[in-house]
Design a protein around this motif. Structure first.
Motif, PDB file in Angstrom:
ATOM      1  N   GLU A   8       0.604  -6.884   5.334  1.00  0.00           N
ATOM      2  CA  GLU A   8       0.882  -7.210   3.916  1.00  0.00           C
ATOM      3  C   GLU A   8       1.551  -8.054   3.455  1.00  0.00           C
ATOM      4  O   GLU A   8       2.680  -8.392   4.172  1.00  0.00           O
ATOM      5  CB  GLU A   8       0.885  -5.911   3.478  1.00  0.00           C
ATOM      6  CG  GLU A   8      -0.063  -4.684   3.801  1.00  0.00           C
ATOM      7  CD  GLU A   8       0.871  -3.252   3.368  1.00  0.00           C
ATOM      8  OE1 GLU A   8       0.591  -3.068   2.023  1.00  0.00           O
ATOM      9  OE2 GLU A   8       1.367  -2.636   4.105  1.00  0.00           O
ATOM     10  N   PRO A  19      -5.239  14.008   3.202  1.00  0.00           N
ATOM     11  CA  PRO A  19      -4.898  12.466   2.897  1.00  0.00           C
ATOM     12  C   PRO A  19      -3.632  12.778   1.943  1.00  0.00           C
ATOM     13  O   PRO A  19      -2.532  11.875   2.437  1.00  0.00           O
ATOM     14  CB  PRO A  19      -5.867  11.898   2.312  1.00  0.00           C
ATOM     15  CG  PRO A  19      -7.128  12.339   2.981  1.00  0.00           C
ATOM     16  CD  PRO A  19      -6.801  14.015   3.109  1.00  0.00           C
ATOM     17  N   ASP A  26      -6.331  -6.153  10.715  1.00  0.00           N
ATOM     18  CA  ASP A  26      -6.306  -7.109   9.697  1.00  0.00           C
ATOM     19  C   ASP A  26      -6.218  -8.631  10.148  1.00  0.00           C
ATOM     20  O   ASP A  26      -5.738  -8.957  11.241  1.00  0.00           O
ATOM     21  CB  ASP A  26      -4.742  -6.968   8.818  1.00  0.00           C
ATOM     22  CG  ASP A  26      -5.071  -5.595   7.808  1.00  0.00           C
ATOM     23  OD1 ASP A  26      -6.057  -4.869   7.838  1.00  0.00           O
ATOM     24  OD2 ASP A  26      -3.963  -5.534   7.218  1.00  0.00           O
ATOM     25  N   LEU A  33       0.613  -1.203   0.116  1.00  0.00           N
ATOM     26  CA  LEU A  33      -0.019   0.040   0.023  1.00  0.00           C
ATOM     27  C   LEU A  33       0.772   1.255   0.136  1.00  0.00           C
ATOM     28  O   LEU A  33       1.855   1.325   0.561  1.00  0.00           O
ATOM     29  CB  LEU A  33      -0.893   0.010   1.231  1.00  0.00           C
ATOM     30  CG  LEU A  33      -1.935  -0.920   1.515  1.00  0.00           C
ATOM     31  CD1 LEU A  33      -2.433  -0.975   2.830  1.00  0.00           C
ATOM     32  CD2 LEU A  33      -3.007  -0.920   0.334  1.00  0.00           C
ATOM     33  N   ASP A  34       0.276   2.304  -0.613  1.00  0.00           N
ATOM     34  CA  ASP A  34       1.309   3.683  -0.641  1.00  0.00           C
ATOM     35  C   ASP A  34       0.740   4.099   0.771  1.00  0.00           C
ATOM     36  O   ASP A  34      -0.291   3.878   1.534  1.00  0.00           O
ATOM     37  CB  ASP A  34       0.792   4.616  -1.587  1.00  0.00           C
ATOM     38  CG  ASP A  34      -0.836   4.990  -1.716  1.00  0.00           C
ATOM     39  OD1 ASP A  34      -1.351   4.617  -0.761  1.00  0.00           O
ATOM     40  OD2 ASP A  34      -1.034   5.307  -2.871  1.00  0.00           O
ATOM     41  N   ASN A  35       1.647   5.237   1.055  1.00  0.00           N
ATOM     42  CA  ASN A  35       1.280   5.740   2.621  1.00  0.00           C
ATOM     43  C   ASN A  35       0.116   6.306   2.937  1.00  0.00           C
ATOM     44  O   ASN A  35      -0.499   6.068   4.017  1.00  0.00           O
ATOM     45  CB  ASN A  35       2.591   6.776   2.808  1.00  0.00           C
ATOM     46  CG  ASN A  35       3.828   6.173   2.807  1.00  0.00           C
ATOM     47  OD1 ASN A  35       4.114   5.295   2.861  1.00  0.00           O
ATOM     48  ND2 ASN A  35       4.774   7.077   2.751  1.00  0.00           N
ATOM     49  N   PRO A  36      -0.563   7.149   1.970  1.00  0.00           N
ATOM     50  CA  PRO A  36      -1.792   7.788   2.590  1.00  0.00           C
ATOM     51  C   PRO A  36      -2.939   6.399   2.510  1.00  0.00           C
ATOM     52  O   PRO A  36      -3.841   6.585   3.735  1.00  0.00           O
ATOM     53  CB  PRO A  36      -2.409   8.482   1.098  1.00  0.00           C
ATOM     54  CG  PRO A  36      -1.032   8.723   0.417  1.00  0.00           C
ATOM     55  CD  PRO A  36      -0.085   7.836   0.800  1.00  0.00           C
ATOM     56  N   SER A  37      -2.662   5.392   1.882  1.00  0.00           N
ATOM     57  CA  SER A  37      -3.800   4.114   2.017  1.00  0.00           C
ATOM     58  C   SER A  37      -3.347   3.609   3.461  1.00  0.00           C
ATOM     59  O   SER A  37      -4.339   3.168   4.051  1.00  0.00           O
ATOM     60  CB  SER A  37      -3.454   3.113   0.879  1.00  0.00           C
ATOM     61  OG  SER A  37      -3.727   3.782  -0.274  1.00  0.00           O
ATOM     62  N   VAL A  38      -2.139   3.435   3.704  1.00  0.00           N
ATOM     63  CA  VAL A  38      -1.769   2.837   5.134  1.00  0.00           C
ATOM     64  C   VAL A  38      -2.374   3.799   6.154  1.00  0.00           C
ATOM     65  O   VAL A  38      -3.082   3.064   6.910  1.00  0.00           O
ATOM     66  CB  VAL A  38       0.003   2.826   5.029  1.00  0.00           C
ATOM     67  CG1 VAL A  38       0.045   2.357   6.674  1.00  0.00           C
ATOM     68  CG2 VAL A  38       0.291   1.906   4.460  1.00  0.00           C
ATOM     69  N   ASP A  46      -9.326   3.560   9.922  1.00  0.00           N
ATOM     70  CA  ASP A  46     -10.486   2.702   9.912  1.00  0.00           C
ATOM     71  C   ASP A  46     -10.415   1.587  10.939  1.00  0.00           C
ATOM     72  O   ASP A  46     -11.421   1.377  11.500  1.00  0.00           O
ATOM     73  CB  ASP A  46     -10.778   2.045   8.440  1.00  0.00           C
ATOM     74  CG  ASP A  46     -11.065   2.898   7.278  1.00  0.00           C
ATOM     75  OD1 ASP A  46     -11.425   4.010   7.699  1.00  0.00           O
ATOM     76  OD2 ASP A  46     -10.845   2.534   6.196  1.00  0.00           O
ATOM     77  N   GLN A  58      -5.027   5.904   5.998  1.00  0.00           N
ATOM     78  CA  GLN A  58      -6.388   5.616   6.164  1.00  0.00           C
ATOM     79  C   GLN A  58      -6.843   4.061   6.714  1.00  0.00           C
ATOM     80  O   GLN A  58      -7.835   4.291   7.386  1.00  0.00           O
ATOM     81  CB  GLN A  58      -6.988   5.618   4.571  1.00  0.00           C
ATOM     82  CG  GLN A  58      -8.538   5.934   4.459  1.00  0.00           C
ATOM     83  CD  GLN A  58      -8.958   7.139   5.298  1.00  0.00           C
ATOM     84  OE1 GLN A  58      -8.435   8.102   5.284  1.00  0.00           O
ATOM     85  NE2 GLN A  58      -9.838   6.661   6.568  1.00  0.00           N
ATOM     86  N   ARG A  59      -6.278   3.094   6.298  1.00  0.00           N
ATOM     87  CA  ARG A  59      -6.539   1.926   6.562  1.00  0.00           C
ATOM     88  C   ARG A  59      -6.389   1.901   8.292  1.00  0.00           C
ATOM     89  O   ARG A  59      -7.195   1.148   8.929  1.00  0.00           O
ATOM     90  CB  ARG A  59      -5.968   0.836   6.173  1.00  0.00           C
ATOM     91  CG  ARG A  59      -6.493  -0.451   6.054  1.00  0.00           C
ATOM     92  CD  ARG A  59      -6.294  -1.528   4.845  1.00  0.00           C
ATOM     93  NE  ARG A  59      -5.850  -2.800   5.336  1.00  0.00           N
ATOM     94  CZ  ARG A  59      -5.091  -3.570   4.367  1.00  0.00           C
ATOM     95  NH1 ARG A  59      -4.932  -3.291   2.996  1.00  0.00           N
ATOM     96  NH2 ARG A  59      -4.705  -4.734   4.429  1.00  0.00           N
TER      97      ARG A  59
END
Ligand code: FES
Ligand SMILES: [Fe+2]
Length: 376
Positions: A232, A255, A24, A5-10, A16, A12-13
Motif C-alpha cells: 500500500e 470478518p 499485490d 486498508l482497515d484490518n478486516p480488509s487486510v 484472496d 480478506q485481501r
C-alpha cells in the motif's frame, strides 16, 4: 492522500491472495541506474534536496518519555538535539553551542539543562541561553538572540519528525486514524550500528517479500509465505504486509471480529525516505538509515513495546524468542545488502530492474527522483 486498508480488509485481501496464489503487483517494471547507488554527487543531491527538506522521523516519542529526556543524533549530516521540555513539547535544535560551537549533548539521557562543557554557557530545555559565566567579558551580548537554533519539529503518530529546511510541511502524508506507534509505548532499547552499504540498499531490503524463500529459508519462510504481500502507498510512504501462516486461524472468525496483531502479520511501514517502522510479534522496531558516505550507513534502531505486552514471566520468554527470530532474519537481510554493495564494484549492471513484485521500490526511487528533479 491514499488511505490504508482497515484490518478486516487486510485479512480478506491476504486470504484472496492465498486462495488464488497471487500477490499485490505494481503497474510496471522500473529501471534504477546503478550510478544512483554509487555516486557521491547523487548522495549530495539526496541530502540537500530530500533528506534535509523533507519531514524525517528522528526518533520515537517514547525515546523522550519525560521533561529533560534528550536524543542527540545526526540527520543528513546535521547534528541535531531533540529534547522534551517541561511543557511536554518535543523540540529539536541544531546541536551546537552559540559561543564557539561545541556540541552540547551526545547519545541520549535526561538533563535539567544543557551546560556546554567548554566554557559553561547554559541553555534551558526550551533552548534559551540562560547563563553565561563571567558575563561582563561580553559587553553588549544579546543573550535573547543566542538561544539554541531550532529546527522545525512535529510530534505525530508516536514519532518526532524534523524538517531542516522548507518547503515541505512537517505534517505531510501521515494518516491520523491509527498512530504508527501506540500511545504509551515504552522504549526497551536503542542502539546504533554502522553498515558498509548505501542507505538505499538497506531501505530497499524492507520493501518486498519476493526474496522470502531464497533469503529467509530457515527463518521467515517456514512461518510466512514466499512472495505474498500487500503493498500500500500513502503519500510517498508505504506499508508492506507480510502475513504469517498463522493468519489461517482467522478464517473461522467473522470478518468484523478479526483482530490482528504482530502474531498474524508483520507490517513494515516505510516512512519516506529513510525510516522503517516494523510491527514484530512482541514489539515494534524503528530503524533510521543515516547515510554517511555512498557506501556507509549508520543505522539507528529503537525497540518499543506496545503497552498491552508483558515482558515478565512467560511474556519475557516470548519476547526473547520473537527478538531472536527477528534478529536472525534481519542478519540475513544485512548479509544480502552487503553482498549487493560489494557487487556494485563489478560494473556488471548499468541499471537494476525492479519487477512488478517490487512495486514499492519503484515508487520509492521514482519519488526520490521527482524531488531531485524538482517535479513535486
Ligand atoms: S563553546 Fe560553549 S561555552 Fe564556549
Ligand atoms: Fe528480508
Amino acid at each position: 492522500m491514499d488511505r490504508l486498508l482497515d484490518n478486516p480488509s487486510v485479512v480478506q485481501r491476504i486470504f484472496d491472495h492465498i486462495d488464488h496464489k497471487t500477490t499485490d503487483m505494481g503497474e510496471e517494471c522500473w529501471r534504477e541506474p546503478v550510478a544512483h547507488y554509487r555516486s557521491p554527487e547523487r548522495l549530495d543531491l539526496e541530502r540537500a534536496l530530500v533528506l534535509r527538506r523533507y519531514p524525517i522521523p528522528l526518533c520515537p516519542s517514547a525515546a523522550l518519555p519525560e521533561a529533560g529526556s534528550y536524543v542527540a543524533r545526526e540527520a543528513a549530516g546535521t547534528p541535531l538535539l531533540a529534547v522534551r521540555g517541561r511543557d511536554g513539547v518535543a523540540r529539536v535544535f541544531r546541536n551546537a553551542c552559540r559561543h564557539r560551537g561545541t556540541q552540547l549533548a551526545e547519545g541520549s539521557g535526561c538533563a535539567k539543562a544543557f551546560v556546554c562543557r567548554y566554557h559553561g554557557w547554559t541553555y534551558t530545555l526550551d533552548g534559551l541561553l540562560h547563563h553565561v559565566p563571567h558575563e561582563h567579558g561580553f559587553p553588549g551580548l544579546e543573550k535573547a538572540l543566542l538561544g539554541l537554533v531550532p529546527v522545525e519539529a512535529v510530534e505525530r503518530g508516536g514519532l518526532i519528525f524534523v524538517t531542516q529546511e522548507g518547503p515541505h510541511a512537517a505534517d505531510a502524508e501521515l494518516d491520523d486514524r491509527d498512530p504508527l506507534i501506540p500511545p504509551h509505548a515504552k522504549l526497551i532499547e536503542s542502539h546504533e550500528q554502522e553498515t558498509a552499504a548505501n542507505w538505499k540498499i538497506l531501505v530497499d531490503s524492507f520493501l518486498e517479500g519476493y526474496h522470502t524463500r531464497s533469503t529467509h529459508r530457515d527463518t521467515f519462510y517456514p512461518v510466512q509465505y514466499d512472495n505474498l504481500n500487500l503493498v500500500e502507498t500513502f503519500g510517498r510512504n508505504h506499508r508492506i504486509t507480510f502475513p504469517f501462516r498463522s493468519i489461517e486461524k482467522l478464517r473461522h472468525v467473522p470478518p468484523a471480529e478479526r483482530s490482528i496483531d504482530g502474531r498474524v502479520l508483520t507490517y513494515v511501514y516505510h516512512l519516506f525516505p529513510n525510516v522503517a517502522v516494523i510491527t514484530l510479534p512482541e514489539h515494534i522496531r524503528m530503524l533510521a538509515f543515516e547515510p554517511l558516505t555512498v557506501d556507509r550507513t549508520r543505522v539507528f534502531g529503537y525497540t518499543l513495546s506496545a503497552p498491552s505486552r508483558r515482558h515478565e514471566g512467560q511474556g519475557a520468554v516470548e519476547f526473547e524468542r520473537a527478538s531472536e527470530f527477528a534478529e536472525a532474519g534481519g542478519k540475513e537481510d544485512t548479509a544480502v545488502s552487503l553482498a549487493i554493495q560489494r557487487g556494485l564494484a563489478s560494473g556488471a549492471n548499468e541499471c537494476f530492474v525492479f519487477g512488478r513484485f517490487e512495486g514499492a521500490l519503484a515508487h520509492f526511487h521514482r519519488s526520490l527522483q521527482e524531488l531531485i528533479d524538482g517535479l513535486s
